[in-house]
Design an enzyme around this catalytic site. Sequence first.
Site, mmCIF file in Angstrom:
data_model
loop_
_atom_site.group_PDB
_atom_site.id
_atom_site.type_symbol
_atom_site.label_atom_id
_atom_site.label_comp_id
_atom_site.label_asym_id
_atom_site.label_seq_id
_atom_site.Cartn_x
_atom_site.Cartn_y
_atom_site.Cartn_z
ATOM 1 N N SER A 178 -11.427 -31.416 15.555
ATOM 2 C CA SER A 178 -10.170 -30.550 15.499
ATOM 3 C C SER A 178 -10.561 -29.113 16.281
ATOM 4 O O SER A 178 -9.565 -28.530 16.549
ATOM 5 C CB SER A 178 -9.968 -30.295 14.004
ATOM 6 O OG SER A 178 -11.025 -29.930 13.187
ATOM 7 N N ASP A 427 -9.689 -21.194 5.740
ATOM 8 C CA ASP A 427 -10.055 -21.884 6.655
ATOM 9 C C ASP A 427 -11.000 -20.919 7.634
ATOM 10 O O ASP A 427 -10.411 -19.931 8.287
ATOM 11 C CB ASP A 427 -8.980 -22.384 7.789
ATOM 12 C CG ASP A 427 -9.619 -23.193 8.971
ATOM 13 O OD1 ASP A 427 -10.632 -23.200 9.192
ATOM 14 O OD2 ASP A 427 -8.928 -23.903 9.484
ATOM 15 N N HIS A 430 -11.749 -23.166 12.274
ATOM 16 C CA HIS A 430 -11.015 -23.094 13.111
ATOM 17 C C HIS A 430 -10.327 -21.711 13.586
ATOM 18 O O HIS A 430 -10.570 -20.610 12.822
ATOM 19 C CB HIS A 430 -9.749 -23.849 12.829
ATOM 20 C CG HIS A 430 -10.004 -25.464 12.494
ATOM 21 N ND1 HIS A 430 -10.354 -25.893 11.067
ATOM 22 C CD2 HIS A 430 -10.417 -26.433 13.268
ATOM 23 C CE1 HIS A 430 -10.581 -27.166 11.193
ATOM 24 N NE2 HIS A 430 -10.598 -27.338 12.414
#
Length: 451
Positions: A178, A427, A430
């Site tokens: 990702s 998160d 990312h």
Amino acid sequence: MKQLNGSYNLNVKKNPFSSILVKFVICFLLLGLAYRLYSSSYVQFSPVEVTTETTTINGDDDVGPQSLPPPVISGLPPVSTIDPPPEAVDVNKNTTSQAAGKCNLFVGDWIPDSTGPYYSNSTCSLIEGHQNCMKNGRPDTGYIYWRWNPRDCDLPKFNAKRFLDFVRNKSLAFIGDSIMRNHAQSLVCTLSQVEEAVEVYHDKQYKSKRWSFPAHNFTLSVIWSPFLAKATIFEDDNGMSTDIIQLHLDELDAVWTQQYNNFDYLVTAGGKWFLKATVYYENNTIVGCHNCQRENITEVGFYYAYGKVINSTLKFITSSKHRVYAFLRTTTPDHFENGEWHNGGYCNRTKPFKEGEVDMNPIDEMLRKVELEEFEMASTIGSQNGITLKLFDTSYLSLLRPDGHPGAYRHFQPFAGKDRNVKVQNDCLHWCLPGPIDSWNDLMLNVLLNS
């Protein structure tokens, strides 16, 4: 520092004597400067001719303050001792500010940039929800006003028109997890400010996608293959597992190898998925595991598996009759503090780290070590076979950006109707879009244009 599920918390340096040391050094330098001025006051200096070309002094192209060795960053060797792999991070750059005509694009610092990002959530509709920090309500915006500044050379900002002209009639693929998709979306959003991208394909889970730029006959793909090798994954989109991963170390993932001949350029990487509990297979036989906690399976660790897969991936690329221009991107550090993603870890910093303020954690050091070793071997084979293989070494510059992650704002308005002190899942791996990852495009274009 306690190990949590194969990863470590952010290791931030704290030195109570640093300010005293800095003051002492400044005083010492000022005294030395005063003495030098006094002793040289009777010396007549010759005129200095200033040109726009690279300056050479006494036949030495290393121009600039070189008397002091660069500081050591834990997890990376001193800059002066880095031995760049062949055709890797030493990139010839056609700028007048380079000291020796070459520089390491991946060593430097982040500097303020008042011009801001190339796009926003209002000018790019392709940003994935979890990375759309502006739309999700992140209150600060300072994280978008920095740019990467390599040491000893000037890195121009990304020029979308120039990039599209360069890749006209070509195809580019991002192959990995990702983070790779995060990077692909950054590039698509940036290019769309010149020509709107048209989505022409997506898989059922929207993890693999393809966009077209018709006016330039250019296609950009992202192929979700988190292990690069054949794997059976029992995990939902929130990272919750129902069974242990099964990874075949001797068989690459057909989802990308079967499309390989369609690509002119590709970017690939391994990453954090190798830290998950996994059973390893070779010749369809169990050969060990990582963190599987099963009595009848030998614990061999992720290091063994990571080396095997990166080796196989690069061997496939460098031995193929189809010649591509390939980047191997190094590991991306996360910035969780006081926990991990599943147990209260967070990232609420609002400014980049400066050089020397943070250490790369041991796990990321191990991943990067594998990548550098395998790249070194593969680049030699690739050059013999006419394959261009570049090291895209973004680990260090990413380490310095704890402020660029969604944090709690991976979801829309995470604190709406709640106490702001309530714990929500963060998160810290990312990147927000727009955000620090946009600078990776600056680097990529520079490498391509100077090859």
